[in-house]
Design a protein around this motif. Structure first.
Motif, PDB file in Angstrom:
ATOM      1  N   TYR A   1       0.843  -1.192   0.000  1.00 51.87           N
ATOM      2  CA  TYR A   1       0.000   0.000   0.000  1.00 51.87           C
ATOM      3  C   TYR A   1       0.877   1.240   0.000  1.00 51.87           C
ATOM      4  CZ  TYR A   1      -2.614   3.739   2.312  1.00 51.87           C
ATOM      5  OH  TYR A   1      -3.160   4.939   2.646  1.00 51.87           O
ATOM      6  N   TRP A   2       0.519   2.214  -0.822  1.00 45.63           N
ATOM      7  CA  TRP A   2       1.188   3.514  -0.826  1.00 45.63           C
ATOM      8  C   TRP A   2       0.127   4.597  -0.803  1.00 45.63           C
ATOM      9  CZ3 TRP A   2       3.131  -0.421  -3.836  1.00 45.63           C
ATOM     10  CH2 TRP A   2       4.444  -0.775  -3.580  1.00 45.63           C
ATOM     11  N   ASP A   3       0.274   5.550   0.103  1.00 44.05           N
ATOM     12  CA  ASP A   3      -0.595   6.723   0.128  1.00 44.05           C
ATOM     13  C   ASP A   3       0.018   7.731  -0.820  1.00 44.05           C
ATOM     14  OD1 ASP A   3      -2.001   9.051   0.589  1.00 44.05           O
ATOM     15  OD2 ASP A   3      -1.992   8.832   2.763  1.00 44.05           O
ATOM     16  N   LEU A   4      -0.642   7.981  -1.921  1.00 44.88           N
ATOM     17  CA  LEU A   4      -0.107   8.869  -2.953  1.00 44.88           C
ATOM     18  C   LEU A   4      -0.482  10.324  -2.729  1.00 44.88           C
ATOM     19  CD1 LEU A   4      -0.891   6.578  -6.003  1.00 44.88           C
ATOM     20  CD2 LEU A   4       1.280   6.814  -4.772  1.00 44.88           C
ATOM     21  N   GLY A   5      -1.279  10.591  -1.704  1.00 50.66           N
ATOM     22  CA  GLY A   5      -1.687  11.961  -1.436  1.00 50.66           C
ATOM     23  C   GLY A   5      -2.768  12.406  -2.400  1.00 50.66           C
TER      24      GLY A   5
ATOM     25  N   GLY B   1      -4.495  15.668  -9.141  1.00 50.68           N
ATOM     26  CA  GLY B   1      -5.559  16.059 -10.045  1.00 50.68           C
ATOM     27  C   GLY B   1      -5.810  15.005 -11.106  1.00 50.68           C
ATOM     28  N   ALA B   2      -6.972  15.099 -11.704  1.00 48.77           N
ATOM     29  CA  ALA B   2      -7.326  14.191 -12.792  1.00 48.77           C
ATOM     30  C   ALA B   2      -6.251  14.242 -13.875  1.00 48.77           C
ATOM     31  CB  ALA B   2      -8.679  14.573 -13.365  1.00 48.77           C
ATOM     32  N   GLY B   3      -5.896  13.088 -14.395  1.00 44.72           N
ATOM     33  CA  GLY B   3      -4.900  13.007 -15.455  1.00 44.72           C
ATOM     34  C   GLY B   3      -3.497  12.675 -14.973  1.00 44.72           C
ATOM     35  N   ALA B   4      -3.236  12.808 -13.666  1.00 40.48           N
ATOM     36  CA  ALA B   4      -1.919  12.425 -13.147  1.00 40.48           C
ATOM     37  C   ALA B   4      -1.709  10.942 -13.430  1.00 40.48           C
ATOM     38  CB  ALA B   4      -1.830  12.703 -11.653  1.00 40.48           C
ATOM     39  N   ARG B   5      -0.475  10.558 -13.724  1.00 41.47           N
ATOM     40  CA  ARG B   5      -0.185   9.172 -14.079  1.00 41.47           C
ATOM     41  C   ARG B   5       0.818   8.585 -13.099  1.00 41.47           C
ATOM     42  NH1 ARG B   5      -1.004   8.034 -19.817  1.00 41.47           N
ATOM     43  NH2 ARG B   5       0.906   6.830 -19.762  1.00 41.47           N
ATOM     44  N   PHE B   6       0.614   7.307 -12.789  1.00 43.22           N
ATOM     45  CA  PHE B   6       1.509   6.572 -11.905  1.00 43.22           C
ATOM     46  C   PHE B   6       1.977   5.314 -12.609  1.00 43.22           C
ATOM     47  CE2 PHE B   6      -1.169   9.038  -9.108  1.00 43.22           C
ATOM     48  CZ  PHE B   6      -0.223   9.625  -8.289  1.00 43.22           C
TER      49      PHE B   6
ATOM     50  N   ASP C   1      -9.421   5.659  -3.995  1.00 39.64           N
ATOM     51  CA  ASP C   1      -9.362   6.735  -3.011  1.00 39.64           C
ATOM     52  C   ASP C   1      -9.442   6.142  -1.606  1.00 39.64           C
ATOM     53  OD1 ASP C   1     -12.082   6.235  -2.464  1.00 39.64           O
ATOM     54  OD2 ASP C   1     -12.761   7.881  -3.731  1.00 39.64           O
ATOM     55  N   VAL C   2      -9.303   6.988  -0.602  1.00 40.28           N
ATOM     56  CA  VAL C   2      -9.213   6.528   0.786  1.00 40.28           C
ATOM     57  C   VAL C   2     -10.485   5.813   1.236  1.00 40.28           C
ATOM     58  CG1 VAL C   2      -9.941   8.719   1.814  1.00 40.28           C
ATOM     59  CG2 VAL C   2      -8.451   7.176   3.093  1.00 40.28           C
TER      60      VAL C   2
ATOM     61  N   ASP D   1     -10.173  14.383  -9.730  1.00 40.16           N
ATOM     62  CA  ASP D   1      -9.404  15.025  -8.667  1.00 40.16           C
ATOM     63  C   ASP D   1      -9.643  14.316  -7.338  1.00 40.16           C
ATOM     64  OD1 ASP D   1      -8.520  16.879 -10.486  1.00 40.16           O
ATOM     65  OD2 ASP D   1      -9.895  18.459  -9.840  1.00 40.16           O
ATOM     66  N   TYR D   2      -8.561  14.007  -6.632  1.00 42.91           N
ATOM     67  CA  TYR D   2      -8.658  13.380  -5.315  1.00 42.91           C
ATOM     68  C   TYR D   2      -8.463  14.433  -4.259  1.00 42.91           C
ATOM     69  CZ  TYR D   2      -8.587   8.569  -6.959  1.00 42.91           C
ATOM     70  OH  TYR D   2      -8.908   7.366  -7.533  1.00 42.91           O
TER      71      TYR D   2
END
Length: 65
Positions: free
Chosen positions: A5-9, A12-17, A32-33, A64-65
């Protein structure tokens, strides 16, 4: 239930991981949380991603998160 598990904070929409798999297959979920807590509680939850067998796995934030 063993998982990483990683909390990515907040992003915004469109961010890529990008996730690099260590083995041959994995379930990779972006959520999301609230959905993560539902996952831990074994309740219904929503996620993006799924069963992956090619690396790297690239997931895009849908809103958006």
């Amino acid at each position: 239930m063993e998982h990483l598990y990683w909390d990515l904070g907040s992003y915004g929409a469109g961010a890529r991981f990008e996730v690099e798999l260590r083995g041959s297959t994995a379930r990779v979920y972006l959520m999301d949380v609230d959905d993560y807590q539902a996952y831990l509680d074994r309740e219904a939850y929503n996620y993006y991603g799924g069963f992956c067998n090619l690396s790297p796995v690239v997931l895009q934030v849908p809103y958006d998160y």
